[in-house]
Design an enzyme around this catalytic site. Structure first.
Site, PDB file in Angstrom:
ATOM      1  N   ALA A   7       0.815  -1.223   0.000  1.00 31.63           N
ATOM      2  CA  ALA A   7       0.000   0.000   0.000  1.00 31.63           C
ATOM      3  C   ALA A   7       0.844   1.267   0.000  1.00 31.63           C
ATOM      4  O   ALA A   7       0.436   2.289  -0.566  1.00 31.63           O
ATOM      5  CB  ALA A   7      -0.934  -0.010   1.209  1.00 31.63           C
TER       6      ALA A   7
ATOM      7  N   CYS B 196     -21.152 -18.170 -10.847  1.00 30.73           N
ATOM      8  CA  CYS B 196     -20.705 -18.721 -12.142  1.00 30.73           C
ATOM      9  C   CYS B 196     -19.308 -18.246 -12.528  1.00 30.73           C
ATOM     10  O   CYS B 196     -18.756 -18.674 -13.530  1.00 30.73           O
ATOM     11  CB  CYS B 196     -21.709 -18.396 -13.244  1.00 30.73           C
ATOM     12  SG  CYS B 196     -21.667 -16.671 -13.817  1.00 30.73           S
TER      13      CYS B 196
ATOM     14  N   VAL C 168      -4.560  -3.511  -5.217  1.00 25.55           N
ATOM     15  CA  VAL C 168      -5.632  -3.877  -6.151  1.00 25.55           C
ATOM     16  C   VAL C 168      -5.987  -2.698  -7.058  1.00 25.55           C
ATOM     17  O   VAL C 168      -6.997  -2.728  -7.757  1.00 25.55           O
ATOM     18  CB  VAL C 168      -6.890  -4.354  -5.381  1.00 25.55           C
ATOM     19  CG1 VAL C 168      -6.584  -5.610  -4.578  1.00 25.55           C
ATOM     20  CG2 VAL C 168      -7.454  -3.262  -4.463  1.00 25.55           C
TER      21      VAL C 168
ATOM     22  N   THR D  35       5.523  -2.080   2.061  1.00 22.71           N
ATOM     23  CA  THR D  35       4.755  -3.123   2.727  1.00 22.71           C
ATOM     24  C   THR D  35       5.394  -3.442   4.066  1.00 22.71           C
ATOM     25  O   THR D  35       6.624  -3.453   4.198  1.00 22.71           O
ATOM     26  CB  THR D  35       4.646  -4.400   1.871  1.00 22.71           C
ATOM     27  OG1 THR D  35       4.095  -5.461   2.665  1.00 22.71           O
ATOM     28  CG2 THR D  35       5.982  -4.835   1.307  1.00 22.71           C
TER      29      THR D  35
ATOM     30  N   HIS E 205      -3.648  -9.961  -4.565  1.00 22.98           N
ATOM     31  CA  HIS E 205      -4.954  -9.765  -3.933  1.00 22.98           C
ATOM     32  C   HIS E 205      -6.036  -9.402  -4.943  1.00 22.98           C
ATOM     33  O   HIS E 205      -7.090  -8.896  -4.558  1.00 22.98           O
ATOM     34  CB  HIS E 205      -4.840  -8.697  -2.837  1.00 22.98           C
ATOM     35  CG  HIS E 205      -3.938  -9.117  -1.706  1.00 22.98           C
ATOM     36  ND1 HIS E 205      -3.337  -8.230  -0.841  1.00 22.98           N
ATOM     37  CD2 HIS E 205      -3.541 -10.354  -1.300  1.00 22.98           C
ATOM     38  CE1 HIS E 205      -2.610  -8.897   0.045  1.00 22.98           C
ATOM     39  NE2 HIS E 205      -2.703 -10.181  -0.226  1.00 22.98           N
TER      40      HIS E 205
END
EC number: 2.3.1.286
Length: 246
Positions: free
Chosen positions: A14, A124, A95, A187, A113
């Site tokens: 992040a 599905c 992300v 991180t 992630h």
């Protein structure tokens, strides 16, 4: 002597995206500190069981800083290193898709992630763009169902309570074992199994460089620990790698 260029692996967390206006989760201004209730919006079992949680999650996605964020100097430096001809692989815990927006080919980015830029059906497994789903929310669908099967949609991110994609994790471990230089950037190296990649790289002979504001559990394994701001420190480190004779 071999002229092979070193394989550079970059694990990004992040902290690499905060300069782009995306807050981290656990820092002083992090999402969980600002809104402790937000964590359950991204907890799989709660999300699946409670329509109200899903409605709130869609509003959180709609209002996410991600959609206004642009790659910063650190993302751009990674893409520039790749363009210089140095083999680069990014393993990201983020992300936000900013590495790809910076110009790094998608095939060279492993998203541990998942991605916030797509949605997936929990029934599905059909995938589609997040932008289309958010258009449906804006048009009045508070909890838009899958258009293929009617199942529950979620962002294509790994929620709390979900396992990482084993294929993506296996590829990340392969890169950690094969690389010559491993950068851990932004991180805390406290969330497993992603954190273990730094140790795997060091054990297999890579030069480990940690760029993070706070100490990490892997600092003692690192050849270099950098506490300077990522937006200036990482471009300088990568520029040195791209220069002839380094």
């Amino acid at each position: 002597m071999s002229n092979r260029k070193p394989l550079v692996a970059i694990l990004s967390g992040a902290g690499i995206s905060t300069d782009s206006g995306i807050p981290d989760y656990r820092g002083p201004n992090g999402l969980w500190r600002r809104d402790p209730g937000a964590e359950k919006l991204v907890t799989y079992d709660t999300y699946m069981a409670d329509p109200d949680v899903r409605r709130r999650a869609w509003l959180m996605r709609r209002d996410s800083e991600t959609w206004h964020a642009r790659p910063n100097a650190a993302h751009l430096a990674v893409a520039e290193l790749e363009r210089s001809g140095v083999p680069v692989r990014v393993i990201t815990q983020n992300v936000d898709g900013l590495h790809q927006l910076a110009g790094l080919p998608a095939r060279k980015v492993l998203e541990l992630h998942g991605t916030a830029r797509a949605v997936v059906c929990t029934k599905c497994h059909a995938r589609s763009g997040m932008d289309t789903a958010l258009e449906r929310v804006a048009a009045g669908e508070e909890d838009p169902p899958c258009r293929v099967c009617g199942g529950i949609l979620k962002s294509a991110t790994v929620m709390f309570g979900q396992r990482l994609d084993p294929e993506v994790l296996a590829q990340a471990m392969g890169i950690a074992k094969a690389c010559d230089v491993f950068f851990s950037v932004g991180t805390t190296l406290r969330v497993q199994p992603a954190a273990s990649l730094a140790g795997i790289a060091a054990e297999h002979g890579a030069r480990l460089v940690i760029v993070n504001a706070e100490p990490t559990p892997y600092d003692e394994l690192a050849a270099e620990v950098v506490r300077e701001p990522i937006g200036t420190a990482l471009p300088a480190l990568l520029s040195a790698l791209a220069s002839p004779g380094t």
